[in-house]
Design a protein around this motif. Structure first.
Motif, PDB file in Angstrom:
ATOM      1  N   GLY A 241       0.810  -1.209   0.000  1.00 13.66           N
ATOM      2  CA  GLY A 241       0.000   0.000   0.000  1.00 13.66           C
ATOM      3  C   GLY A 241       0.843   1.258   0.000  1.00 13.66           C
ATOM      4  N   SER A 242       1.865   1.313   0.845  1.00 16.00           N
ATOM      5  CA  SER A 242       2.739   2.483   0.908  1.00 16.00           C
ATOM      6  C   SER A 242       3.472   2.700  -0.409  1.00 16.00           C
ATOM      7  N   SER A 243       3.979   1.607  -0.991  1.00 11.45           N
ATOM      8  CA  SER A 243       4.724   1.716  -2.244  1.00 11.45           C
ATOM      9  C   SER A 243       3.807   2.108  -3.400  1.00 11.45           C
ATOM     10  N   LEU A 244       2.581   1.610  -3.404  1.00 12.75           N
ATOM     11  CA  LEU A 244       1.637   1.934  -4.469  1.00 12.75           C
ATOM     12  C   LEU A 244       1.323   3.425  -4.480  1.00 12.75           C
ATOM     13  N   ILE A 245       1.156   4.010  -3.299  1.00 13.78           N
ATOM     14  CA  ILE A 245       0.888   5.443  -3.201  1.00 13.78           C
ATOM     15  C   ILE A 245       2.126   6.248  -3.601  1.00 13.78           C
ATOM     16  N   ARG A 246       3.277   5.799  -3.152  1.00 15.77           N
ATOM     17  CA  ARG A 246       4.523   6.527  -3.408  1.00 15.77           C
ATOM     18  C   ARG A 246       4.957   6.411  -4.869  1.00 15.77           C
ATOM     19  N   ASN A 247       4.649   5.284  -5.494  1.00 14.79           N
ATOM     20  CA  ASN A 247       5.124   5.003  -6.860  1.00 14.79           C
ATOM     21  C   ASN A 247       3.959   4.823  -7.833  1.00 14.79           C
ATOM     22  N   TRP A 248       3.008   5.739  -7.784  1.00 15.31           N
ATOM     23  CA  TRP A 248       1.831   5.652  -8.650  1.00 15.31           C
ATOM     24  C   TRP A 248       2.193   5.719 -10.132  1.00 15.31           C
ATOM     25  N   ILE A 249       3.386   6.194 -10.428  1.00 13.89           N
ATOM     26  CA  ILE A 249       3.825   6.252 -11.832  1.00 13.89           C
ATOM     27  C   ILE A 249       3.875   4.848 -12.436  1.00 13.89           C
ATOM     28  N   LEU A 250       4.039   3.846 -11.594  1.00 17.55           N
ATOM     29  CA  LEU A 250       4.029   2.455 -12.084  1.00 17.55           C
ATOM     30  C   LEU A 250       2.733   2.124 -12.819  1.00 17.55           C
ATOM     31  N   ILE A 251       1.628   2.679 -12.362  1.00 18.62           N
ATOM     32  CA  ILE A 251       0.331   2.424 -13.009  1.00 18.62           C
ATOM     33  C   ILE A 251       0.342   2.986 -14.427  1.00 18.62           C
ATOM     34  N   ILE A 252       0.888   4.194 -14.591  1.00 13.25           N
ATOM     35  CA  ILE A 252       1.008   4.805 -15.924  1.00 13.25           C
ATOM     36  C   ILE A 252       1.893   3.929 -16.815  1.00 13.25           C
ATOM     37  N   ALA A 253       2.970   3.411 -16.225  1.00 18.93           N
ATOM     38  CA  ALA A 253       3.889   2.563 -16.992  1.00 18.93           C
ATOM     39  C   ALA A 253       3.194   1.299 -17.487  1.00 18.93           C
ATOM     40  N   VAL A 254       2.376   0.678 -16.632  1.00 19.46           N
ATOM     41  CA  VAL A 254       1.651  -0.537 -17.032  1.00 19.46           C
ATOM     42  C   VAL A 254       0.678  -0.227 -18.171  1.00 19.46           C
ATOM     43  N   ILE A 255      -0.006   0.892 -18.089  1.00 23.23           N
ATOM     44  CA  ILE A 255      -0.932   1.284 -19.160  1.00 23.23           C
ATOM     45  C   ILE A 255      -0.170   1.476 -20.471  1.00 23.23           C
ATOM     46  N   ALA A 256       0.948   2.189 -20.414  1.00 23.13           N
ATOM     47  CA  ALA A 256       1.738   2.441 -21.626  1.00 23.13           C
ATOM     48  C   ALA A 256       2.284   1.145 -22.213  1.00 23.13           C
ATOM     49  N   LEU A 257       2.785   0.244 -21.360  1.00 19.77           N
ATOM     50  CA  LEU A 257       3.323  -1.026 -21.844  1.00 19.77           C
ATOM     51  C   LEU A 257       2.220  -1.922 -22.408  1.00 19.77           C
ATOM     52  N   THR A 258       1.026  -1.842 -21.835  1.00 19.81           N
ATOM     53  CA  THR A 258      -0.099  -2.619 -22.366  1.00 19.81           C
ATOM     54  C   THR A 258      -0.468  -2.152 -23.770  1.00 19.81           C
ATOM     55  N   ILE A 259      -0.541  -0.855 -23.965  1.00 19.87           N
ATOM     56  CA  ILE A 259      -0.833  -0.306 -25.298  1.00 19.87           C
ATOM     57  C   ILE A 259       0.259  -0.723 -26.277  1.00 19.87           C
ATOM     58  N   PHE A 260       1.507  -0.644 -25.829  1.00 19.06           N
ATOM     59  CA  PHE A 260       2.640  -1.053 -26.670  1.00 19.06           C
ATOM     60  C   PHE A 260       2.511  -2.513 -27.096  1.00 19.06           C
ATOM     61  N   MET A 261       2.162  -3.392 -26.161  1.00 15.98           N
ATOM     62  CA  MET A 261       2.057  -4.813 -26.471  1.00 15.98           C
ATOM     63  C   MET A 261       0.903  -5.109 -27.424  1.00 15.98           C
ATOM     64  N   PHE A 262      -0.216  -4.433 -27.251  1.00 12.01           N
ATOM     65  CA  PHE A 262      -1.342  -4.653 -28.165  1.00 12.01           C
ATOM     66  C   PHE A 262      -1.015  -4.153 -29.571  1.00 12.01           C
ATOM     67  N   LEU A 263      -0.292  -3.056 -29.683  1.00  9.84           N
ATOM     68  CA  LEU A 263       0.113  -2.548 -31.000  1.00  9.84           C
ATOM     69  C   LEU A 263       1.063  -3.529 -31.684  1.00  9.84           C
ATOM     70  N   ILE A 264       2.045  -4.018 -30.933  1.00 12.53           N
ATOM     71  CA  ILE A 264       3.009  -4.968 -31.507  1.00 12.53           C
ATOM     72  C   ILE A 264       2.310  -6.281 -31.881  1.00 12.53           C
ATOM     73  N   THR A 265       1.356  -6.710 -31.072  1.00 11.18           N
ATOM     74  CA  THR A 265       0.615  -7.943 -31.385  1.00 11.18           C
ATOM     75  C   THR A 265      -0.128  -7.803 -32.703  1.00 11.18           C
ATOM     76  N   GLY A 266      -0.754  -6.641 -32.916  1.00 13.36           N
ATOM     77  CA  GLY A 266      -1.455  -6.414 -34.174  1.00 13.36           C
ATOM     78  C   GLY A 266      -0.524  -6.419 -35.373  1.00 13.36           C
ATOM     79  N   VAL A 267       0.684  -5.882 -35.202  1.00 11.90           N
ATOM     80  CA  VAL A 267       1.658  -5.861 -36.292  1.00 11.90           C
ATOM     81  C   VAL A 267       2.237  -7.254 -36.534  1.00 11.90           C
ATOM     82  N   ALA A 268       2.499  -8.008 -35.461  1.00  7.43           N
ATOM     83  CA  ALA A 268       3.198  -9.291 -35.566  1.00  7.43           C
ATOM     84  C   ALA A 268       2.299 -10.421 -36.045  1.00  7.43           C
ATOM     85  N   ARG A 269       1.007 -10.322 -35.797  1.00  5.47           N
ATOM     86  CA  ARG A 269       0.097 -11.441 -36.080  1.00  5.47           C
ATOM     87  C   ARG A 269       0.177 -11.936 -37.521  1.00  5.47           C
ATOM     88  N   PRO A 270       0.185 -11.066 -38.546  1.00  2.00           N
ATOM     89  CA  PRO A 270       0.212 -11.595 -39.922  1.00  2.00           C
ATOM     90  C   PRO A 270       1.604 -11.941 -40.439  1.00  2.00           C
TER      91      PRO A 270
END
Length: 268
Positions: free
Chosen positions: A20-49
């Motif tokens: 809990g303490s780390s989650l509040i202190r390091n909320w930027i991690l949530i932004i990072a997960v969102i950005a990496l998720t978008i990155f992975m979905f974009l790469i998946t769409g490119v790589a599939r064919p």
């Protein structure tokens, strides 16, 4: 037995408080997960064919995403310093080769195993059993990569095996508790998918929080559209909380023996 239960509950309480303490202190991690998720979905769409080439591209993208996330988790778990935007750039490419190499070591034999079992009537059952075993024995590999920092992939796999043998009750009890409402089928589904990359699959990290939140919002009677929005909003938070809890739990278990934890619990 009572001392063991008391020590284990204290262990979980301290890990939850640290999460809990780390989650509040390091909320930027949530932004990072969102950005990496978008990155992975974009790469998946490119790589599939792209066939086999797409598979290599997707594997490299996954290693980049997981490696970056582990680098950020190292900062959040091993340091009390508040995370900054500069840490996101510094984490890019971190642990890339560790994730890629371990994934290759595990994936290649499993692919040959699947091919060899195609004509065996018991093949799917045997492969699933091996995936399940790998899921258990190699489950703490992500934490070993950024906390132990052994360098050698084989040493990381060896340490994961030894850690699980010594701490399997304390390590897997929270997972069993969380998955209990979903039944064994959900657990085996997670394990069979995770065995391929020893849990080092970025999109798989989203699966458990996604499933739990979906069931939770349905239970409370949210409409399907509202539930979908809520799940999308809270899943990145769930991923970060889950990985932080794993990190702090591993740190506590790896730095002490069961006897030491019981002695510490008696003194409190």
């Amino acid at each position: 037995m009572s001392e063991f239960v008391r020590a284990t509950l204290l262990l979980y309480r301290q890990a939850l408080q640290a999460t809990g303490s780390s989650l509040i202190r390091n909320w930027i991690l949530i932004i990072a997960v969102i950005a990496l998720t978008i990155f992975m979905f974009l790469i998946t769409g490119v790589a599939r064919p792209l066939g086999m080439l797409g598979g290599f591209l997707l594997g490299a993208a996954n290693a980049f995403a997981v490696g970056a996330l582990l680098g950020l988790l190292e900062q959040a778990v091993m340091s009390t310093r508040r995370m900054t935007w500069e840490d996101l750039w510094q984490a890019a490419g971190q642990y890339f080769w560790d994730v890629l190499t371990i994934g290759f070591i595990v994936l290649l034999p499993l692919q040959f195993l699947e091919l060899g079992m195609q004509n065996n009537p018991y093949g799917p059952m045997i492969v699933s059993a091996i995936f399940f075993l790998l899921f258990l024995l190699l489950n703490p590999v992500p934490e070993i990569i950024y906390q132990s920092r052994l360098g050698s992939p084989l040493d990381s796999l060896k340490e994961s095996y030894e850690f699980v043998l010594e701490n399997w009750i304390e390590w897997f009890l929270p997972l069993a508790f969380v998955l209990a409402p979903f039944g064994l089928s959900f657990f085996f589904g997670i394990s069979s998918q995770g065995g391929r990359l020893s849990g080092l699959d970025f999109l798989q990290l989203l699966q458990l929080p996604l499933a739990i939140l979906s069931q939770l919002f349905q239970f409370f009677g949210f409409s399907s559209s509202l539930a979908t929005v809520m799940v999308l909003l809270f899943t990145p938070i769930g991923v970060v909380a889950m990985m932080l809890f794993r990190g702090f739990l591993f740190k506590a278990l790896h730095g002490s023996s069961r006897r030491q934890r019981q002695f510490r619990a008696r003194s409190l």
